[in-house]
Design a protein around this motif. Structure first.
Motif, PDB file in Angstrom:
ATOM      1  N   LEU A  78      -5.070   6.887  -1.644  1.00 36.25           N
ATOM      2  CA  LEU A  78      -5.496   5.586  -2.175  1.00 36.25           C
ATOM      3  C   LEU A  78      -4.992   4.451  -1.285  1.00 36.25           C
ATOM      4  CD1 LEU A  78      -6.803   3.793  -4.320  1.00 36.25           C
ATOM      5  CD2 LEU A  78      -4.667   3.972  -5.634  1.00 36.25           C
ATOM      6  N   ALA A  79      -3.723   4.518  -0.888  1.00 37.00           N
ATOM      7  CA  ALA A  79      -3.168   3.468  -0.023  1.00 37.00           C
ATOM      8  C   ALA A  79      -3.917   3.404   1.306  1.00 37.00           C
ATOM      9  CB  ALA A  79      -1.677   3.711   0.220  1.00 37.00           C
ATOM     10  N   ARG A  81      -7.099   4.261   1.842  1.00 40.46           N
ATOM     11  CA  ARG A  81      -8.410   3.646   1.586  1.00 40.46           C
ATOM     12  C   ARG A  81      -8.280   2.135   1.397  1.00 40.46           C
ATOM     13  NH1 ARG A  81      -8.845   8.261  -1.624  1.00 40.46           N
ATOM     14  NH2 ARG A  81      -8.575   7.057  -3.539  1.00 40.46           N
ATOM     15  N   ARG A  82      -7.273   1.711   0.668  1.00 33.36           N
ATOM     16  CA  ARG A  82      -7.075   0.282   0.441  1.00 33.36           C
ATOM     17  C   ARG A  82      -6.777  -0.451   1.749  1.00 33.36           C
ATOM     18  NH1 ARG A  82      -2.531  -0.740  -2.981  1.00 33.36           N
ATOM     19  NH2 ARG A  82      -3.202  -2.876  -2.881  1.00 33.36           N
ATOM     20  N   ALA A  85      -9.907  -0.818   3.839  1.00 39.22           N
ATOM     21  CA  ALA A  85     -10.768  -1.881   3.300  1.00 39.22           C
ATOM     22  C   ALA A  85     -10.263  -3.255   3.724  1.00 39.22           C
ATOM     23  CB  ALA A  85     -10.837  -1.781   1.776  1.00 39.22           C
ATOM     24  N   PHE A 150      -1.466  -6.730   1.093  1.00 39.96           N
ATOM     25  CA  PHE A 150      -1.582  -5.289   0.835  1.00 39.96           C
ATOM     26  C   PHE A 150      -0.204  -4.630   0.885  1.00 39.96           C
ATOM     27  CE2 PHE A 150      -1.390  -1.281   3.183  1.00 39.96           C
ATOM     28  CZ  PHE A 150      -1.890  -0.412   2.223  1.00 39.96           C
ATOM     29  N   GLN A 153       1.739  -5.521  -2.205  1.00 35.95           N
ATOM     30  CA  GLN A 153       1.182  -4.854  -3.390  1.00 35.95           C
ATOM     31  C   GLN A 153       1.510  -3.362  -3.404  1.00 35.95           C
ATOM     32  OE1 GLN A 153      -2.925  -5.867  -2.850  1.00 35.95           O
ATOM     33  NE2 GLN A 153      -2.668  -7.937  -3.670  1.00 35.95           N
ATOM     34  N   THR A 154       1.631  -2.760  -2.240  1.00 35.39           N
ATOM     35  CA  THR A 154       1.901  -1.323  -2.126  1.00 35.39           C
ATOM     36  C   THR A 154       3.387  -1.015  -2.265  1.00 35.39           C
ATOM     37  OG1 THR A 154      -0.032  -1.151  -0.681  1.00 35.39           O
ATOM     38  CG2 THR A 154       1.508   0.705  -0.640  1.00 35.39           C
TER      39      THR A 154
END
Length: 176
Positions: A78-79, A81-82, A85, A150, A153-154
């Motif tokens: 997920l990280a 992919r984020r 993006a 990002f 947030q991660t």
């Protein structure tokens, strides 16, 4: 080559000396401020987590270690992919999906570890210490605001992973 020298050499090869070393006697972390340093380090870190955790699903004996490995695969995919993006939206180049040599060596050593669960959890503690330092530094000082956001947030997820890994490692797994 001892582990501390290997950690520092690997980090220096990536351009983040000090930031990537989890040892208490390591030099103070160097601020990671550029996407050109952060992105390859983050990609390598995520790949290390995913590949070592896939191996854990094959080799781990402890159900707790297997659960942890499944969570690492989900969260780090997920990280990735984020982050991709954010890079696309920011017009930044897509990085090659490669691990730095030190991360490759960590996966290779897990493939032959006699006490896999302990070796894997030790590697997870070390890898998450590195990731927390990297994401914290770039989140505070990053040159690309959406990428720095990002990282911020991660960071809580990485900190949670580190605490979880330390808890499992403290239950009998040795730290590398």
């Amino acid at each position: 080559m001892n582990l501390k020298i290997a950690l520092v050499a690997g980090a220096m090869a990536l351009g983040v000396a000090g930031c990537m070393t989890p040892m208490a006697s390591a030099p103070a972390p160097m601020a990671v401020t550029t996407a050109s340093v952060f992105v390859p380090a983050a990609v390598s870190s995520n790949l290390l987590e995913i590949e070592s955790s896939r191996l854990a699903l094959q080799r781990a004996r402890s159900p707790e270690v297997r659960r942890f490995a499944r969570q690492m695969i989900r969260d780090h995919n997920l990280a990735t992919r984020r982050m991709m993006a954010v890079l696309r939206r920011s017009g930044l180049p897509m990085p090659a999906p490669t691990m730095i040599p030190r991360h490759q060596a960590m996966v290779a050593s897990l493939q032959t570890a006699s006490d896999f669960d302990s070796a894997y959890m030790g590697a997870q503690v070390m890898a998450h210490q590195e990731s927390v330092a990297l994401f914290s530094s770039y989140g505070s000082n990053g040159d690309v605001p959406p990428l720095a956001a990002f990282a911020r947030q991660t960071l809580p997820t990485l900190q949670m992973h580190l605490q979880h890994a330390q808890g499992i490692a403290g239950g009998g797994a040795r730290v590398m």
